[in-house]
Design an enzyme around this catalytic site. Structure first.
Site, PDB file in Angstrom:
ATOM      1  N   GLU A  94       2.633   4.985  -3.992  1.00 24.54           N
ATOM      2  CA  GLU A  94       2.613   5.953  -5.121  1.00 24.54           C
ATOM      3  C   GLU A  94       3.923   6.727  -5.228  1.00 24.54           C
ATOM      4  O   GLU A  94       4.286   7.063  -6.358  1.00 24.54           O
ATOM      5  CB  GLU A  94       1.426   6.913  -4.966  1.00 24.54           C
ATOM      6  CG  GLU A  94       0.080   6.250  -5.140  1.00 24.54           C
ATOM      7  CD  GLU A  94      -0.291   5.336  -3.966  1.00 24.54           C
ATOM      8  OE1 GLU A  94       0.151   5.635  -2.842  1.00 24.54           O
ATOM      9  OE2 GLU A  94      -0.979   4.333  -4.186  1.00 24.54           O
TER      10      GLU A  94
ATOM     11  N   ASP B 224      -8.982   3.349  -2.548  1.00 21.18           N
ATOM     12  CA  ASP B 224      -9.990   3.787  -1.584  1.00 21.18           C
ATOM     13  C   ASP B 224     -11.263   4.316  -2.232  1.00 21.18           C
ATOM     14  O   ASP B 224     -11.490   5.515  -2.325  1.00 21.18           O
ATOM     15  CB  ASP B 224      -9.390   4.855  -0.667  1.00 21.18           C
ATOM     16  CG  ASP B 224      -8.244   4.287   0.152  1.00 21.18           C
ATOM     17  OD1 ASP B 224      -8.066   3.046   0.152  1.00 21.18           O
ATOM     18  OD2 ASP B 224      -7.528   5.071   0.790  1.00 21.18           O
TER      19      ASP B 224
ATOM     20  N   ASP C  85       0.859  -1.201   0.000  1.00 19.53           N
ATOM     21  CA  ASP C  85       0.000   0.000   0.000  1.00 19.53           C
ATOM     22  C   ASP C  85       0.891   1.246   0.000  1.00 19.53           C
ATOM     23  O   ASP C  85       2.105   1.155   0.195  1.00 19.53           O
ATOM     24  CB  ASP C  85      -0.870  -0.053   1.266  1.00 19.53           C
ATOM     25  CG  ASP C  85      -1.903   1.062   1.320  1.00 19.53           C
ATOM     26  OD1 ASP C  85      -2.263   1.615   0.268  1.00 19.53           O
ATOM     27  OD2 ASP C  85      -2.359   1.372   2.450  1.00 19.53           O
TER      28      ASP C  85
HETATM   29  O1  MIG Z   1      -3.769   6.147   4.685  1.00 19.54           O
HETATM   30  O2  MIG Z   1      -3.546   0.953   5.737  1.00 19.54           O
HETATM   31  O3  MIG Z   1      -5.871   2.125   0.389  1.00 19.54           O
HETATM   32  O4  MIG Z   1      -6.783  -0.073   1.815  1.00 19.54           O
HETATM   33  O5  MIG Z   1      -6.796   0.140   4.607  1.00 19.54           O
HETATM   34  C1  MIG Z   1      -4.578   5.014   4.534  1.00 19.54           C
HETATM   35  C2  MIG Z   1      -4.712   1.697   5.881  1.00 19.54           C
HETATM   36  C3  MIG Z   1      -3.707   3.833   4.294  1.00 19.54           C
HETATM   37  C4  MIG Z   1      -4.923   3.041   2.375  1.00 19.54           C
HETATM   38  C5  MIG Z   1      -5.366   1.812   1.658  1.00 19.54           C
HETATM   39  C6  MIG Z   1      -6.383   1.092   2.472  1.00 19.54           C
HETATM   40  C7  MIG Z   1      -5.809   0.749   3.825  1.00 19.54           C
HETATM   41  C8  MIG Z   1      -5.326   2.018   4.526  1.00 19.54           C
HETATM   42  N1  MIG Z   1      -4.373   2.721   3.689  1.00 19.54           N
END
Ligand code: MIG
Length: 756
Positions: A408, A479, A405
């Site tokens: 980016e 998200d 995650d």
């Molecule tokens: O700033 O890890 O897209 O699936 O649950 C949020 C917490 C960070 C974004 C991800 C989401 C995940 C969440 N993350």
């Protein structure tokens, strides 16, 4: 900008063309795939996406006349003209794609005076750059629609819209006018009045795709920096173009079978006890489930490659216990490493120079979940190897997949500045060039590490992607929210992801942000169960979203569709096998199968799963009847078994427990019995759900997890159906566990074929 052609020279499979003010080349990769290249800044870059180029063996002729340099292959004629304008014709001499001659004319918006006024009041005024360093304008004249471009919001047909490639984590509810999301896949297919073609603009810098918004006459792709470097591929069909694109950038490898089951997730299951309860509830409520995902709260202080000892004591035993009940654990790993003295990952990375730096040579810091954090320089192969080696910690705990995650990369204290120093192999570069491939590289490192230490087919999930990421990872769309608009968007988004090579993708079923309603969840699982990646996930602070939280009606509906998914596991597995061979996505827009049907050019609320299953989900609240379009041919209603002649719209009764599904006449759909998890039962009998008409298919079988299939350890069956009379033939027998029986279901009857 290039001026007139001065000369040309053929070298191997490249035709170098010299212009008055620069040079470029056309590389002939296949009879129907070429690359168009010119170095703008004389930097030698390696492609991050391309994995395969045949090249040398392709035959072609080159000549020059007053029009330009003409290159002729078996399937294409390319004419390179002054200013590096390039026109392509097919083997019949039909023009397929030509460069636009003329200047851009920007979209008209507002007078300078009004702009000042508006912006002064805090309104934003849209803007596209008038002149990018690299920009290619192509004629629109023969284009009917555009598809692809990765995970962009909006609808299936991208014609008329403007998008950008700059991996973006924007927490606002994603809507049609968003220009960028998490993924940069600079590839699109043009459906034309003649043969379809694809263009892959292999440039990792911030890039722009204007698919005819600015003009009725041209579309363009452009970039801030980097090279003029794109691939053109022609196909007899869109499927051919996808085959070409995935030939270049790689295909989704056959996954472990369990990953095709149901995944339950939430930000955050934060203790072993809580996970245990979720698992128990799954089994108690008879909702089949293979995988539970652990989000950031499993870690100690959000430090990657740790488990909180307090909340997850004796992790190994815990994971092992769950696994004896068929549950696999996937853990999230973010790229941000907590900058904390004494923390092994930080210390190792620091002493080896593995983190991205500021221009002054100090380690660049920003803030993410662990607080002040540093960012591995994944462009450097040594860093990828180190990151890969760190997966061993998770593998040793019994973790079966890794979820990447925030890659980016996302950061809390503003975006990373352009000048943050990264490497691209041995070359020093900066954030501008690496940003769009950061997640891609991270996924690659994760894939390699899992392969090395676990040995089975790696299961990686990522949020950020670049072209070719499909070789390493599955992807989810990030998200979304628990709103109807996002269930609606799921269909075109997954269709375009598939066209863009990312065949193994899914949305957060039920929606991530905001509170889901029972009705929305019941409808979302109906689309979700047909998505390649089938995972329910929700955000911390939203209403709990597990299937048993909404009363018995929703629970029963939910179970019905998860069970359907488990029945269809062998069908899905076959599609993944096909995808590895040809790049054909698992979930497809109808246009891919029915390219001549103008009704489906922008069909946003139906999709195909393979060739045989058409799904027309309800994606609106309160709707209990669905207008379904069925392409020409005979179809069978999966629910009532009614025969329907296609080429028309029908109205289907679709109360909350019904998702309209249609099966193509003559289809043979392989089924497994419902299991609570994959491997719960030893499958010795394959069920064949057979429909009237004529059809045939191949069915693939292997151990479901190892790489041995690559050495021939698999079985392949060929089924032929003539109105319920089914022939079975084994065309490859390399895997010892062969089915003992085929159970043929046809018009309510059951027949057994014994396999000797
Ligand atoms: O700033 O890890 O897209 O699936 O649950 C949020 C917490 C960070 C974004 C991800 C989401 C995940 C969440 N993350």
């Amino acid at each position: 900008m290039f001026g007139r052609i001065k000369d040309y020279k053929t070298e191997g499979n490249k035709v170098n063309v010299e212009f008055e003010k620069g040079s470029g080349f056309i590389e002939i990769i296949k009879d129907d795939i070429i690359r168009i290249f010119s170095s703008i800044d004389s930097v030698e870059r390696n492609s991050k996406a391309i994995c395969e180029k045949a090249g040398d063996s392709v035959k072609f002729n080159v000549s020059k006349d007053e029009n330009g340099v003409k290159i002729v292959t078996e399937l294409l004629t390319i004419v390179v003209c002054d200013d590096f304008k390039t026109d392509v014709y097919d083997k019949d001499g039909q023009s397929v794609c030509s460069d636009f001659r003329g200047e851009r004319e920007q979209v008209q918006r507002i007078s300078d005076e009004d702009r000042k006024l508006l912006e002064g009041e805090g309104h934003s005024v849209g803007e596209e750059n008038g002149n990018y360093k690299i920009q290619v304008l192509k004629k629109l004249d023969n284009v009917k629609a555009f598809y692809g471009l990765g995970d962009k919001t909006g609808f299936l047909n991208k014609a008329g819209y403007h998008y950008e490639m700059w991996n973006t984590d924007n927490p606002d509810p994603q809507v049609d006018c968003f220009k960028a999301l998490y993924k940069s896949i600079p590839f699109f297919i043009a459906l034309t009045t003649g043969r379809p073609y694809g263009i892959f603009f292999d440039n990792t810098f911030h890039s722009y795709f204007d698919m005819g918004k600015e003009s009725q006459d041209y579309y363009y792709f452009a970039a801030d920096e980097g090279d003029l470097d794109y691939y053109f591929m022609l196909g007899e069909s869109m499927a051919d173009v996808i085959k070409g694109y995935t030939y270049l950038t790689g295909r989704t490898p056959l996954p472990q079978m369990f990953t095709l089951g149901y995944h339950q997730s939430r930000w955050s299951y934060s203790s072993a006890d809580e996970v245990r309860q979720i698992a128990d509830n799954m089994r108690k409520n008879r909702i089949p489930c293979d995988t539970i995902h652990l989000d950031i709260d499993y870690m100690d202080d959000f430090k990657v490659f740790t488990f909180s000892e307090q909340r997850f004591p004796a992790v190994k035993e815990f994971v092992n216990d769950l696994s004896s009940e068929g549950f696999k654990i996937v853990t999230i790993i973010d790229p941000g490493v907590k900058a904390e003295d004494g923390y092994n990952i930080y210390e190792e990375g620091k002493s080896n120079g593995y983190f991205a730096k500021s221009e002054d040579g100090s380690i660049y810091k920003n803030r993410v979940w662990p607080g002040t954090s540093v960012f591995p320089d994944f462009g450097n192969g040594d860093v990828r190897k180190w990151w890969g080696d760190n997966q061993k910690y998770l593998v040793d705990m019994g973790v079966r997949g890794v979820w990447n995650d925030m890659n980016e990369p996302a950061s809390f204290d503003g975006p990373l500045p352009d000048n943050v120093v990264f490497r691209d192999g041995d070359r020093v570069t900066n954030h501008k060039e690496i940003h769009n491939v950061y997640g891609h590289f991270m996924a690659q490192a994760t894939y390699d590490g899992l392969k090395k230490y676990d040995g089975r087919r790696p299961y990686v999930i990522t949020r950020a992607c670049y072209a070719g990421s499909q070789k390493y990872t599955t992807a989810w769309t990030g998200d979304n929210h628990s709103i109807w608009a996002h269930l609606q968007m799921a269909v075109p988004q997954l269709c375009n992801m598939g066209i863009s090579g990312i065949a193994f993708a899914g949305t957060d079923v039920g929606g991530f942000g905001s509170d889901v309603t029972p009705e929305l969840l019941a409808r979302w699982v109906q689309t979700g169960c047909f998505s390649p990646l089938f995972r329910n996930h929700s955000a911390k602070g939203t209403r709990y979203q597990e299937p048993w939280r909404f009363g018995d009606e929703v629970l029963d509906i939910y179970r019905k569709y998860v069970e359907l998914r488990y029945r269809l596991i062998p069908y899905f597995y076959d599609l993944f096998h096909e995808c590895e061979q040809t790049g054909m996505p698992v979930l497809r827009p109808l246009i891919l199968n029915y390219p001549d049907d103008k009704e489906v050019i922008n069909m946003n609320d139906e999709f195909m799963v393979g060739d045989s299953i058409l799904v027309s989900p309800v994606v609106n609240p309160g709707q209990t009847k669905k207008m379904v379009y069925l392409p020409k041919g005979v179809w069978y209603d999966y629910d009532t078994k009614e025969r329907i002649d296609g080429g028309t719209y029908i109205i289907k009764d679709a109360p909350l427990d019904i998702c309209p599904v249609y099966i193509k006449a003559g289809a043979i759909i392989p089924n497994y019995p419902v299991q609570q998890y994959i491997g719960e039962q030893k499958i010795e009998k394959l069920i064949l759900d057979v429909y009237p008409g004529e059809g045939s298919c191949t069915h693939y079988q292997d151990d479901g997890e190892s790489f041995e299939y690559q050495d021939g350890v698999y079985n392949e069956y060929r089924f032929a159906n003539c109105d319920g009379k089914v022939d079975v033939e084994i065309v490859h027998h390399g895997y010892k566990e062969k089915y003992k029986e085929m159970e043929i279901h046809y018009k309510g009857d059951i027949n057994i074929i014994q396999m000797e």
